[in-house]
Design an enzyme around this catalytic site. Structure first.
Site, PDB file in Angstrom:
ATOM      1  N   GLU A 168      71.226  35.691  48.223  1.00 40.16           N
ATOM      2  CA  GLU A 168      71.183  34.514  49.092  1.00 40.16           C
ATOM      3  C   GLU A 168      71.395  32.919  48.697  1.00 40.16           C
ATOM      4  O   GLU A 168      70.968  32.957  47.429  1.00 40.16           O
ATOM      5  CB  GLU A 168      69.751  34.456  50.140  1.00 40.16           C
ATOM      6  CG  GLU A 168      69.375  35.660  50.488  1.00 40.16           C
ATOM      7  CD  GLU A 168      68.190  35.659  51.420  1.00 40.16           C
ATOM      8  OE1 GLU A 168      68.125  36.104  52.529  1.00 40.16           O
ATOM      9  OE2 GLU A 168      67.366  34.833  50.772  1.00 40.16           O
ATOM     10  N   ASP A 196      58.179  38.620  54.340  1.00 38.99           N
ATOM     11  CA  ASP A 196      59.179  37.598  54.132  1.00 38.99           C
ATOM     12  C   ASP A 196      60.281  38.155  54.122  1.00 38.99           C
ATOM     13  O   ASP A 196      61.403  37.344  53.820  1.00 38.99           O
ATOM     14  CB  ASP A 196      58.959  36.937  52.695  1.00 38.99           C
ATOM     15  CG  ASP A 196      58.978  38.013  51.638  1.00 38.99           C
ATOM     16  OD1 ASP A 196      59.186  39.023  51.695  1.00 38.99           O
ATOM     17  OD2 ASP A 196      59.202  37.332  50.414  1.00 38.99           O
TER      18      ASP A 196
END
Lengths: 358, 358
Positions: free
Chosen positions: A63, A234
């Site tokens: 990411e 998460d």
């Protein structure tokens, strides 16, 4: 007018980051970093809140997390690869860059594997300062992996937590965590279940690593008045708390569009009411209301926290030598003469090998 | 099973990139890089084509351009700040990272200011190899800034262009460009207008820097049979060719969704027919059909070209010493013991200064 050093970018390596943390002192580092996070949460509306850009594969995800306050721009590269633990690698590694919006020039490159653990812990403690019951001294930590000690240190430095109750399905992890933390003055108890760990705790930190819907805490376990610091849930498909706990808690989040996808609240309706933490920090919303209330900080980690961390490191390395100078940017004397720079480079080098025929 | 060097990332600085180019030879470098680009365009459908992530400000833009082929992941950081030229900085600087999709670990960090100029030139020459008239030997270059010499060298190396006709509204830029290129064996004519420059040229490269709709070429100037390599129109609001030229040309693009926003074809209807270059390269579409046809390569630069360039540099630095080793990734012996690594670091350092009271 030219700054002769504008093409040189300070680089904080893993070794320098560790030296910086040791030099500053880990508790002071966490306190100062928390100050930068609070400052940025105070001015939350000025930030450009781009969603993270994810590249998924069968083995994990890579990411990029960018943000900007209009003066500085920052991004973090972070991967998540659960299988890495089987070949001696980190499941999560990260690095980040801070740049000047006015010129577009990078100003800092830093490792962020260690720094992310520190900023996540500082963020949790910032939230708990507004949400945990007054005078909390005992915290349960369920999940005793790489993040757990950082959480403990942040809660010690910012809230005065001195007693820890640890549980992990992997007993050696708890023993390692306990040994590391006893060396820092904590009163540590290793427990045999989540249930046992949360007895007497005013704060419950869940920071397990399983990448699936796990139920680390069920509803009947959680009594009134506690603060739950939910760190481990998460990413999509990964949660730690039973839905019923959420239903009788007040839930605080970083950035709702991201938390509804990645956090504990992915279990709830998309319009389920939550409070944005920046509003609590800036005084626009109330944090803890009373001593019976259960509060949940549904932490997923947001780009602005990385930005705060990079900003802090940039300021903190000044007047130290805990960084290298990277020759990252071409900066010819005549900016339009990039090719000439290359030609002159040829002239300054020992005779190049003759070109092999094409 | 652990690779002891997996936490060390090779870094190619500006100085090392220049040394690498000089060592390989600029023409050979461009030819080899073009080979990597062709290879990646052949397998275009396997790539993850994420749009670039832009952060705009009043002074410019900072972009992240990621892509992946499923095995490798790459991204480029690039800024565009036209006012930088007034303070001796580059208007465009860039760096990039290549990473392993399987582990998420970065494998290469490289400067990309010089590398982007090289890959843009190699890309243009790859397109021209499929689109320019056979036997082309003369190229006009309109706009003689930092990119122009790289374009000339790529067209020499890949197409055999030997004669150049230069024009720039900034006469010293043309003189600098001419001097740089005469040293590389070109027959160079400096012209007083675009019109004069394109006389007798079979290939027309437009690579001006103005950030607005400029009309470098009007319709009546362009005769039959030429190939136009339109490099400078590369962001929203910036074009170089009159719309009427486009209307009587066959237009070839990298990635239509991006080119329709950033390229010359932002002047045309959103469904105006264009051909994707990867289809020409892979044989699925025709390039130049006949000798009267006007072809346009509407170049904007796409993430896959940066990926190819990073992949080439990674392969090319092997068995050289043109890189440094960056301690970018925390890689403790026991991956769950990040905190322990920090503690041990403290133990191995000279006595840290006592913490200042919090």
């Amino acid at each position: 007018m030219k700054n002769p050093a504008s093409n040189i970018v300070p680089f904080v390596s893993v070794d320098h980051m560790m030296s910086l943390v040791v030099h500053v002192g880990i508790e002071r580092f966490l306190v100062e970093l928390a100050g930068y996070i609070e400052e940025d949460f105070h001015r939350w509306p000025v930030f450009d809140k781009t969603p993270r850009v994810a590249s998924h594969s069968s083995s994990g995800v890579i990411e990029l997390m960018p943000t900007s306050d209009g003066k500085l721009y920052g991004f973090k590269y972070v991967n998540g690869h659960p299988l890495n633990r089987h070949n001696g690698r980190q499941t999560v590694t990260a690095f980040g860059v801070l740049a000047d919006v006015g010129s577009g020039y990078p100003m800092l490159l830093a490792e962020m594997t260690i720094l992310t653990a520190l900023r996540t812990a500082a963020m949790s403690a910032v939230a708990a300062r507004h949400l945990a019951p007054a005078g909390a001294s005992c915290m349960a930590i369920i999940g005793n992996g790489a993040q757990s000690e950082f959480q403990a240190m942040a809660f010690k430095a910012l809230l005065g937590i001195s007693e820890l109750r640890l549980f992990d399905i992997d007993a050696p992890a708890s023993r390692r965590c306990a040994a590391n933390l006893r060396a820092h003055g904590f009163d540590v108890t290793i427990c045999r279940s989540s249930q046992e760990a949360i007895e007497t705790a005013q704060v419950i930190t869940t920071v397990t690593a399983d990448k699936q819907h796990a139920t680390i805490l069920t509803d009947n376990m959680v009594g009134a008045g506690v603060h739950i610091n939910a760190v481990g849930g998460d990413c999509p498909g990964k949660t730690e708390l039973h839905r019923d706990i959420l239903m009788r808690s007040d839930i605080f989040v970083e950035y709702p569009p991201q938390t509804r996808i990645e956090g504990e609240i992915q279990q709830l309706a998309p319009d389920y009411p939550v409070t944005e933490l920046w509003q609590v920090i800036s005084g626009a919303a109330v944090g803890r209301r009373d001593e019976r209330q259960i509060t949940v900080f549904d932490s997923v980690g947001f780009a602005i926290e990385d930005f705060s961390a990079l900003r802090y490191v940039r300021d903190r390395i000044r007047s130290t030598d805990f960084y290298d100078r990277l020759d990252l940017l071409a900066d010819p004397d005549e900016p339009r003469d990039l090719f000439g720079m290359l030609l002159r480079h040829e002239g300054t080098r020992p005779a190049a090998k003759p070109n092999v025929p094409l």
